[in-house]
Every structure is written in C-alpha cells, then in structure tokens.
Design an enzyme around this catalytic site. Structure first.
Site, PDB file in Angstrom:
ATOM      1  N   ASN A  12       0.868  -1.180   0.000  1.00 46.83           N
ATOM      2  CA  ASN A  12       0.000   0.000   0.000  1.00 46.83           C
ATOM      3  C   ASN A  12       0.901   1.225   0.000  1.00 46.83           C
ATOM      4  O   ASN A  12       1.517   1.545   1.013  1.00 46.83           O
ATOM      5  CB  ASN A  12      -0.894  -0.031   1.254  1.00 46.83           C
ATOM      6  CG  ASN A  12      -1.741   1.219   1.389  1.00 46.83           C
ATOM      7  OD1 ASN A  12      -1.821   2.034   0.472  1.00 46.83           O
ATOM      8  ND2 ASN A  12      -2.379   1.374   2.542  1.00 46.83           N
ATOM      9  N   TRP A  13       0.973   1.869  -1.132  1.00 49.91           N
ATOM     10  CA  TRP A  13       1.890   3.021  -1.248  1.00 49.91           C
ATOM     11  C   TRP A  13       1.345   4.256  -0.541  1.00 49.91           C
ATOM     12  O   TRP A  13       2.044   5.251  -0.414  1.00 49.91           O
ATOM     13  CB  TRP A  13       2.144   3.350  -2.723  1.00 49.91           C
ATOM     14  CG  TRP A  13       2.883   2.289  -3.482  1.00 49.91           C
ATOM     15  CD1 TRP A  13       3.306   1.071  -3.008  1.00 49.91           C
ATOM     16  CD2 TRP A  13       3.318   2.352  -4.852  1.00 49.91           C
ATOM     17  NE1 TRP A  13       3.965   0.367  -3.994  1.00 49.91           N
ATOM     18  CE2 TRP A  13       3.980   1.135  -5.148  1.00 49.91           C
ATOM     19  CE3 TRP A  13       3.201   3.300  -5.858  1.00 49.91           C
ATOM     20  CZ2 TRP A  13       4.530   0.857  -6.399  1.00 49.91           C
ATOM     21  CZ3 TRP A  13       3.745   3.024  -7.111  1.00 49.91           C
ATOM     22  CH2 TRP A  13       4.411   1.818  -7.378  1.00 49.91           C
ATOM     23  N   LYS A  14       0.092   4.216  -0.144  1.00 52.32           N
ATOM     24  CA  LYS A  14      -0.550   5.372   0.506  1.00 52.32           C
ATOM     25  C   LYS A  14      -0.372   6.614  -0.380  1.00 52.32           C
ATOM     26  O   LYS A  14      -0.354   6.485  -1.602  1.00 52.32           O
ATOM     27  CB  LYS A  14      -0.011   5.550   1.933  1.00 52.32           C
ATOM     28  CG  LYS A  14      -0.135   4.231   2.738  1.00 52.32           C
ATOM     29  CD  LYS A  14       0.089   4.357   4.195  1.00 52.32           C
ATOM     30  CE  LYS A  14      -0.102   2.997   4.872  1.00 52.32           C
ATOM     31  NZ  LYS A  14       0.046   3.033   6.318  1.00 52.32           N
ATOM     32  N   HIS A 100      -9.325   1.079   5.359  1.00 52.04           N
ATOM     33  CA  HIS A 100      -8.025   1.258   6.020  1.00 52.04           C
ATOM     34  C   HIS A 100      -8.218   2.190   7.212  1.00 52.04           C
ATOM     35  O   HIS A 100      -8.999   3.138   7.147  1.00 52.04           O
ATOM     36  CB  HIS A 100      -7.008   1.840   5.030  1.00 52.04           C
ATOM     37  CG  HIS A 100      -5.607   1.787   5.573  1.00 52.04           C
ATOM     38  ND1 HIS A 100      -5.155   2.670   6.528  1.00 52.04           N
ATOM     39  CD2 HIS A 100      -4.587   0.932   5.329  1.00 52.04           C
ATOM     40  CE1 HIS A 100      -3.902   2.359   6.839  1.00 52.04           C
ATOM     41  NE2 HIS A 100      -3.531   1.311   6.127  1.00 52.04           N
ATOM     42  N   GLU A 102      -6.544   4.530   8.288  1.00 55.10           N
ATOM     43  CA  GLU A 102      -6.288   5.945   7.997  1.00 55.10           C
ATOM     44  C   GLU A 102      -7.531   6.605   7.389  1.00 55.10           C
ATOM     45  O   GLU A 102      -7.799   7.772   7.619  1.00 55.10           O
ATOM     46  CB  GLU A 102      -5.055   6.076   7.084  1.00 55.10           C
ATOM     47  CG  GLU A 102      -3.781   5.805   7.886  1.00 55.10           C
ATOM     48  CD  GLU A 102      -2.624   5.250   7.088  1.00 55.10           C
ATOM     49  OE1 GLU A 102      -2.650   5.291   5.851  1.00 55.10           O
ATOM     50  OE2 GLU A 102      -1.677   4.756   7.735  1.00 55.10           O
ATOM     51  N   GLU A 170      -4.858  -5.036  10.881  1.00 55.60           N
ATOM     52  CA  GLU A 170      -3.829  -4.026  11.102  1.00 55.60           C
ATOM     53  C   GLU A 170      -4.072  -3.328  12.440  1.00 55.60           C
ATOM     54  O   GLU A 170      -4.927  -2.422  12.517  1.00 55.60           O
ATOM     55  CB  GLU A 170      -3.862  -2.970   9.995  1.00 55.60           C
ATOM     56  CG  GLU A 170      -3.587  -3.521   8.611  1.00 55.60           C
ATOM     57  CD  GLU A 170      -3.035  -2.445   7.684  1.00 55.60           C
ATOM     58  OE1 GLU A 170      -2.028  -2.716   7.038  1.00 55.60           O
ATOM     59  OE2 GLU A 170      -3.586  -1.336   7.643  1.00 55.60           O
ATOM     60  N   GLY A 176       3.152   2.043  10.875  1.00 52.34           N
ATOM     61  CA  GLY A 176       4.163   3.088  10.719  1.00 52.34           C
ATOM     62  C   GLY A 176       4.926   3.423  11.984  1.00 52.34           C
ATOM     63  O   GLY A 176       5.592   4.452  12.050  1.00 52.34           O
ATOM     64  N   SER A 214       3.953  -2.280  10.278  1.00 46.75           N
ATOM     65  CA  SER A 214       5.408  -2.357  10.461  1.00 46.75           C
ATOM     66  C   SER A 214       6.020  -3.674   9.986  1.00 46.75           C
ATOM     67  O   SER A 214       6.961  -4.183  10.596  1.00 46.75           O
ATOM     68  CB  SER A 214       5.772  -2.067  11.924  1.00 46.75           C
ATOM     69  OG  SER A 214       5.409  -0.746  12.253  1.00 46.75           O
ATOM     70  N   GLY A 235       3.071  -1.182   4.223  1.00 47.79           N
ATOM     71  CA  GLY A 235       3.049   0.239   3.894  1.00 47.79           C
ATOM     72  C   GLY A 235       4.439   0.731   3.506  1.00 47.79           C
ATOM     73  O   GLY A 235       4.897   0.528   2.382  1.00 47.79           O
ATOM     74  N   GLY A 236       5.142   1.337   4.455  1.00 50.83           N
ATOM     75  CA  GLY A 236       6.434   1.970   4.178  1.00 50.83           C
ATOM     76  C   GLY A 236       7.418   1.078   3.439  1.00 50.83           C
ATOM     77  O   GLY A 236       8.100   1.535   2.506  1.00 50.83           O
TER      78      GLY A 236
HETATM   79  O1  LIG Z   1      -1.546  -0.517   4.635  1.00 52.66           O
HETATM   80  C1  LIG Z   1      -0.488  -0.703   5.254  1.00 52.66           C
HETATM   81  C2  LIG Z   1      -0.392  -0.505   6.653  1.00 52.66           C
HETATM   82  O2  LIG Z   1      -1.051   0.629   7.102  1.00 52.66           O
HETATM   83  C3  LIG Z   1       0.956  -0.720   7.265  1.00 52.66           C
HETATM   84  O3  LIG Z   1       1.810   0.377   7.117  1.00 52.66           O
HETATM   85  P1  LIG Z   1       3.331   0.242   7.597  1.00 52.66           P
HETATM   86  O4  LIG Z   1       3.865  -1.016   6.970  1.00 52.66           O
HETATM   87  O5  LIG Z   1       4.003   1.461   7.086  1.00 52.66           O
HETATM   88  O6  LIG Z   1       3.297   0.128   9.073  1.00 52.66           O
END
Ligand SMILES: O=C[C@H](O)COP(=O)(O)O
Length: 251
Positions: A12-14, A100, A102, A170, A176, A214, A235-236
């Site tokens: 997920n590149w957000k 999600h 967020e 999640e 994050g 994470s 994510g990151g």
């Molecule tokens: O969609 C992905 C998640 O929100 C995880 O994000 P993260 O891997 O940066 O903690």
C-alpha cells in the site's frame, strides 16, 4: 507445512509517488517478480489513484496485480473527487483496499461505509481487502477481540465468499510505528478473525487473512509463519523494491 491458501503480499503506497519514481518502483517490483516466476503466491501493489493506470501498464505481463486504496460505493454520479470501483477496474486494477484505519480516522468511514465499498468492489469485479484493527486504547483496555468482531460483523459484504474477500488485520498502533504485536498475539487475533468469519459466511476457511503494521524484510518471515497469516499488507516497506521483494520472498 504446505499452505492451503495462496499467500498475498500487498503493498500500500498510501499518498506517495509521482509518476517517474512510481513507475521505476513498479517496474523494479515487476522485474523481480518476473524473474522468480512465482505461481505459489500473489504480489499486489496499490499506488495512489492517479497512478493506477500507468502502473498497471508498467507491470503488465509480470503477474503483479494492481489495486486501488479506496473506492466510492456507487458506480457513478454526483460525487466530486470520488472514484468508483468500476473506474479502478477500467484502469487495470484487480483489487481495492477498503476501510483502512487511515480512512476510518481521516474521513470518518464507518463499518457500514466499508461494507458498502466492499460490496461495490465485488459488483465491479474487484477483490476487496477489508481492513480491521484495534487502536492502542482499545488494545490496552483488553477490547481487541470485541473490536475485531464488531468491525467484521459491520463491514464484511453481504453474501461474502472466500474467493471474493480478503481481510487485513492491522493493529492501528503498529502502523508506521516500528512496533508489532508478538507472534502469539498475531496468531490469536487471526484465529479469532477466522472464527468470527465462520459465523458470517459459508467458506471462512478459504478467506485469506493478511497481517499489516510495520512489516519489513527483517520481521516478515516470522510474521508470515504465524498461524492463520496468509500474507501481509505492507506500507512503508513497499516503497523500496528490494525490501518489498524480500518480504514477498519470505513467505
Ligand atoms: O496498509 C499498510 C499498513 O497501514 C501498514 O503500514 P506500515 O507497513 O508502514 O506500518
């Protein structure tokens, strides 16, 4: 032990990526996947909506799937700034993330909204990845299992079947932050999710359950080996070719 469900590693590149860098990232991931010739797992990348079409073109023929990060519940209409599931599909998407945390926090999305979006995804021929997870306060209050059960009961689409549903667990406090639950906690949460799903649909045993929060190359093998974990929502770490491919290899 052989897996009964095909693992899914989703990035997920957000809200990250301008065209040049995003295409380089997508092509790097596609090249890596192409070289492995994987058929035993699926790799998905979910860029921002502006890049879905270009990324889908860039990864064509590699086996890498492309997804959206959100969709509207309706197929069309007066909803300025929104994107229908059908539009994502039209751009080459195969999946869409819905609910999600967020979006639940930033946009006030409720379980009912998430269910409507998941149903829209199914209507459009997209695979919905329904996200659930407890906040830190809920975890500290010992409410994790009840929060997960309520979110599932409220957001799993009507008539869901295993072929048309992925659930991502999640914990909000792990996103994050570099913090993760223990492997035992992940396994217990996933076992609980499957049990709740069992009361909601006929073939819950076939639903893929992803862990997110994470995940990185250094902890992926351990997390992916936890009971009832069928993949990861990253994510990151999905923004770096080598890191993301290493996570996909860790299955
Ligand atoms: O969609 C992905 C998640 O929100 C995880 O994000 P993260 O891997 O940066 O903690």
């Amino acid at each position: 032990m052989a897996r009964t469900r095909r693992p899914l590693i989703a990035g997920n590149w957000k809200m990250n990526g301008l065209k040049a860098d995003a295409l380089a990232l997508a092509s790097g991931i596609a090249d890596g996947v192409r070289q492995t010739g994987w058929t035993d797992r699926e790799v998905l990348i979910c860029p921002p909506a502006t890049l879905v079409m270009a990324v889908a073109e860039a990864v064509k023929g590699s086996g890498v799937l492309v997804g959206g990060q959100n969709c509207h519940a309706k197929p069309s209409g007066a909803h300025t700034g929104d994107i229908a599931a059908e539009m994502l599909r039209d751009c080459g998407a195969a999946c869409v993330i819905v609910g999600h945390s967020e979006r639940r926090t930033d946009c006030g999305e409720t379980d009912a909204d998430v269910r409507a979006k998941a149903e829209a995804a199914c209507r459009a021929g997209l695979l919905p990845i329904v996200c659930i997870g407890e906040t830190l306060a809920e975890q500290e209050a010992g409410m994790t299992f009840s929060v997960l059960a309520n979110q599932l009961k409220g957001s799993v689409p009507a008539g869901a079947t295993a072929a048309k549903l992925v659930v991502a667990y999640e914990p909000v406090w792990a996103i994050g932050t570099g913090k993760t639950p223990t492997i035992a906690e992940v396994a217990a949460a996933h076992a609980h999710i499957r049990k709740v799903l069992d009361g909601l649909m006929p073939d819950a045993a076939g639903v893929r359950l992803l862990y997110g929060g994470s995940v990185k190359a250094s902890n992926a093998a351990e997390l992916l080996a936890a009971g009832d974990v069928d993949g990861a929502l990253v994510g990151g770490a999905s923004l770096k070719v080598d890191e993301f491919l290493a996570i996909a290899k860790a299955v």
